[in-house]
Design an enzyme around this catalytic site. Structure first.
Site, PDB file in Angstrom:
ATOM      1  N   ASN A 100     -12.831 -18.005  -5.142  1.00  0.00           N
ATOM      2  CA  ASN A 100     -13.995 -17.198  -5.553  1.00  0.00           C
ATOM      3  C   ASN A 100     -13.795 -16.455  -6.879  1.00  0.00           C
ATOM      4  O   ASN A 100     -14.749 -16.254  -7.616  1.00  0.00           O
ATOM      5  CB  ASN A 100     -14.426 -16.242  -4.431  1.00  0.00           C
ATOM      6  CG  ASN A 100     -13.316 -15.349  -3.961  1.00  0.00           C
ATOM      7  OD1 ASN A 100     -12.135 -15.599  -4.212  1.00  0.00           O
ATOM      8  ND2 ASN A 100     -13.666 -14.278  -3.272  1.00  0.00           N
ATOM      9  N   GLY A 126      -2.620 -28.586  -4.732  1.00  0.00           N
ATOM     10  CA  GLY A 126      -2.591 -29.299  -3.447  1.00  0.00           C
ATOM     11  C   GLY A 126      -3.274 -28.462  -2.395  1.00  0.00           C
ATOM     12  O   GLY A 126      -3.467 -27.248  -2.594  1.00  0.00           O
ATOM     13  N   GLY A 136      -4.389 -26.191   0.739  1.00  0.00           N
ATOM     14  CA  GLY A 136      -3.746 -25.082   1.424  1.00  0.00           C
ATOM     15  C   GLY A 136      -3.186 -25.503   2.763  1.00  0.00           C
ATOM     16  O   GLY A 136      -2.099 -25.072   3.158  1.00  0.00           O
ATOM     17  N   GLY A 165       0.028 -25.493   0.798  1.00  0.00           N
ATOM     18  CA  GLY A 165       0.105 -24.046   1.024  1.00  0.00           C
ATOM     19  C   GLY A 165       0.859 -23.728   2.301  1.00  0.00           C
ATOM     20  O   GLY A 165       1.683 -22.809   2.342  1.00  0.00           O
ATOM     21  N   GLU A 193      -4.927 -10.232   1.683  1.00  0.00           N
ATOM     22  CA  GLU A 193      -6.231  -9.678   1.270  1.00  0.00           C
ATOM     23  C   GLU A 193      -7.268 -10.601   1.879  1.00  0.00           C
ATOM     24  O   GLU A 193      -7.403 -11.752   1.458  1.00  0.00           O
ATOM     25  CB  GLU A 193      -6.298  -9.638  -0.251  1.00  0.00           C
ATOM     26  CG  GLU A 193      -7.271  -8.605  -0.758  1.00  0.00           C
ATOM     27  CD  GLU A 193      -8.658  -9.158  -0.888  1.00  0.00           C
ATOM     28  OE1 GLU A 193      -9.412  -9.067   0.110  1.00  0.00           O
ATOM     29  OE2 GLU A 193      -9.001  -9.685  -1.955  1.00  0.00           O
ATOM     30  N   CYS A 241     -15.258 -10.901  -1.590  1.00  0.00           N
ATOM     31  CA  CYS A 241     -14.802 -10.306  -0.325  1.00  0.00           C
ATOM     32  C   CYS A 241     -15.309  -8.887  -0.131  1.00  0.00           C
ATOM     33  O   CYS A 241     -15.531  -8.455   0.987  1.00  0.00           O
ATOM     34  CB  CYS A 241     -13.283 -10.366  -0.239  1.00  0.00           C
ATOM     35  SG  CYS A 241     -12.494  -9.793  -1.735  1.00  0.00           S
ATOM     36  N   GLU A 256      -3.766  -4.090  -3.765  1.00  0.00           N
ATOM     37  CA  GLU A 256      -3.596  -4.722  -5.057  1.00  0.00           C
ATOM     38  C   GLU A 256      -3.976  -3.713  -6.138  1.00  0.00           C
ATOM     39  O   GLU A 256      -4.662  -2.737  -5.862  1.00  0.00           O
ATOM     40  CB  GLU A 256      -4.473  -5.972  -5.140  1.00  0.00           C
ATOM     41  CG  GLU A 256      -4.057  -6.999  -4.078  1.00  0.00           C
ATOM     42  CD  GLU A 256      -4.769  -8.337  -4.175  1.00  0.00           C
ATOM     43  OE1 GLU A 256      -6.004  -8.338  -4.212  1.00  0.00           O
ATOM     44  OE2 GLU A 256      -4.073  -9.375  -4.202  1.00  0.00           O
TER      45      GLU A 256
END
Ligand code: NDP
Length: 468
Positions: free
Chosen positions: A147, A201, A203, A207, A245, A279, A451
């Protein structure tokens, strides 16, 4: 169409040991614009090994040296900002205006905010007879969503690198092109080899493997609460630290006597810009019952000039959703809202054209127990909920498994009073601007950690006490 068959690790672009590719789609016309290689597990092993090998030296460089590299990265973003914004318009569907004036400047401001705070940060302090030393953990695995394809990476690697860690980034499958530009900027900035590494690649494979890797010390993830919950298991393999997050369902509480236009504009902006794929979006608008009719008028007036369409055009406010899947998820939620008895006040449909476009949608007659008031929709959908008393407003606002963000508009003292009662990591009062030096992050199932600024830095620092 571009083919990206290389991964960035150990200081250079290396051939991937994989023949598996994912398509990058221009979400406005559904055309494939690039193919990007999916790293194999062997590739991930090598990227992690490079990061591990680079850690000791990087952790021992002076904080000033690390800050200089971050400044160079910031300069690289500045120099390529038009190209970055254009890339986001294509792979994410962000409107050109939002990409240029929202996404890119946000990254630059947040990097600067962290650098400003970092200047005076003490990596050592004295407590009694102890010298307290703060230093990097080791290798940080950063798994980032689509996003905010640059800022989600920036928010992790800026503090992680400043703290002395090295990083391996796995960017979202939908938006790898912005991440690749970021890696090129870092290459240009000349960071020592192995300090920053990028493995494209999926997730669920790359990931997942990365976040289980025994040589990873910290997993930093942004994305859905569902995936975030699963990462506890991955982190357990070697007792990794988790920084999460996650999602949100944030309230905008309008109090009688406040500026209703401001309340509507602030909430609506967060569900219109970036198509509501944010978010911290203020997706629940809470208004006194006897102000509902006036609220509807203000909403109607604000929405009447919103242009939905080609994100590359200057006057477009709402572009396409990031993917067909995301569009279908949002359309499903709209149907659930209707099925559960909410009223579609505005919008509600897919646009009859190529691309993943959804009309800006506003629901009224919503109660807070409805699915559309409880679950994160991540689309251009606002729900309006009414309340009788301020106590009830606070109760409704806090009746959520999430706790990321919130806002209050009203007479100052009352607004501050309500803001203090919200169980969320951020609250905006009467449209206050968010400082890049202040912490960003969530209560409850919206995440763990913070953050930005020094709060972000602390999440990536180990602490040692030396007793003399
Ligand atoms: P996900 O949480 O699935 O994806 C976010 C990132 O996590 C992507 O890079 C994804 O990879 C990766 N990922 C997926 N599965 C794993 C795994 N098992 N291990 C490690 N990494 C993994 O979100 P979606 O993109 O599917 O979006 C679904 C919903 O999540 C949205 O509707 C929204 O509600 C929420 N969301 C919240 C975000 C936030 O900012 N808090 C950001 C994005 C989504 P890949 O790209 O390959 O799928």
């Amino acid at each position: 169409m571009e083919i990206y068959d290389k991964l960035f690790y150990d200081g250079k672009w290396q051939d991937a040991q994989s023949n598996d590719y994912s398509d990058v789609i221009n979400t406005a016309n559904e055309e494939v614009i690039a193919k990007v290689v999916k790293a194999s597990h062997k590739d991930v092993d090598q990227a992690v090994a490079a990061a591990k090998a680079a850690f000791e030296q990087w952790n021992n460089t002076s904080p000033e040296t690390r800050a200089k590299y971050i400044e160079k990265i910031k300069k690289g973003i500045e120099d390529r900002q038009d190209e970055i914004a254009d890339t986001m318009v294509q792979e994410l569907g962000a409107s050109k205006t939002f990409a240029q004036n929202g996404q890119v400047p946000q990254s630059l401001n947040e990097i600067q905010g962290t650098l400003d705070e970092f200047k005076d940060f003490n990596f050592e302090e004295e407590v009694d007879n102890a010298t307290i030393i703060k230093e990097g953990y080791g290798v940080v695995a950063c798994v980032t969503p689509w996003n905010y394809p640059m800022n989600q990476i920036q928010r992790k690697i800026t503090p992680a690198l400043l703290a002395g860690n090295t990083v391996v980034v796995n960017p979202a499958t939908n938006t790898p092109l912005t991440a690749i530009i970021y890696a090129e900027i870092i290459e240009e900035a000349g960071l020592p080899k192995g300090v920053f590494n990028l493995v494209t690649g999926s997730g669920s494979d790359t990931g997942d493997y990365l976040t289980k890797h025994p040589d990873v010390a910290v997993v930093s993830f942004t994305g859905s609460t569902a995936v975030g919950k699963g990462l506890y298991e991955n982190a357990a393999t070697s007792v990794k630290k988790l920084v999460l997050e996650l999602g949100g369902k944030s309230p905008m509480v309008y109090l009688k006597g406040g500026d209703l236009q401001l309340a509507v504009r602030s909430a609506a902006s967060t569900v219109l810009d970036n198509q509501g794929q944010t978010c911290s979006a203020l997706t629940r608008l809470l208004v006194p019952k006897d102000e509902l009719e006036r609220t509807k008028e203000v909403i109607q007036d604000y929405y009447k000039d919103i242009k939905v369409g080609d994100p590359a055009e200057d006057d477009t406010r709402v572009g396409p959703m990031v993917s067909e899947d995301q569009m279908n998820t949002v359309l499903d939620y709209i149907q659930i809202g209707i099925d559960e008895g909410a009223n579609v006040f505005l919008g509600g449909n897919r646009l009859n054209r190529k691309g993943y476009f959804i009309e800006p949608t506003v629901f009224t007659d919503v109660t807070n127990d409805m699915t559309i008031a409880q679950e994160e929709i991540f689309g251009p959908v606002l729900v309006v909920i009414t309340y009788d008393t301020q106590e009830e407003a606070v109760k409704i606002a806090n009746d959520s498994s999430y706790g990321l963000s919130g806002a209050v508009v009203g007479p100052e003292k009352e607004a501050m009073d309500v803001a203090r009662q919200l169980r969320t990591g951020n609250v905006t009062v009467n449209g206050g601007a968010r400082s890049p030096k202040a912490p960003f992050g969530g209560y409850k199932q919206s995440g763990i950690g913070r953050e930005n600024g020094l709060y972000g830095l602390e999440d990536y620092l180990e602490v040692k006490a030396l007793f003399k």
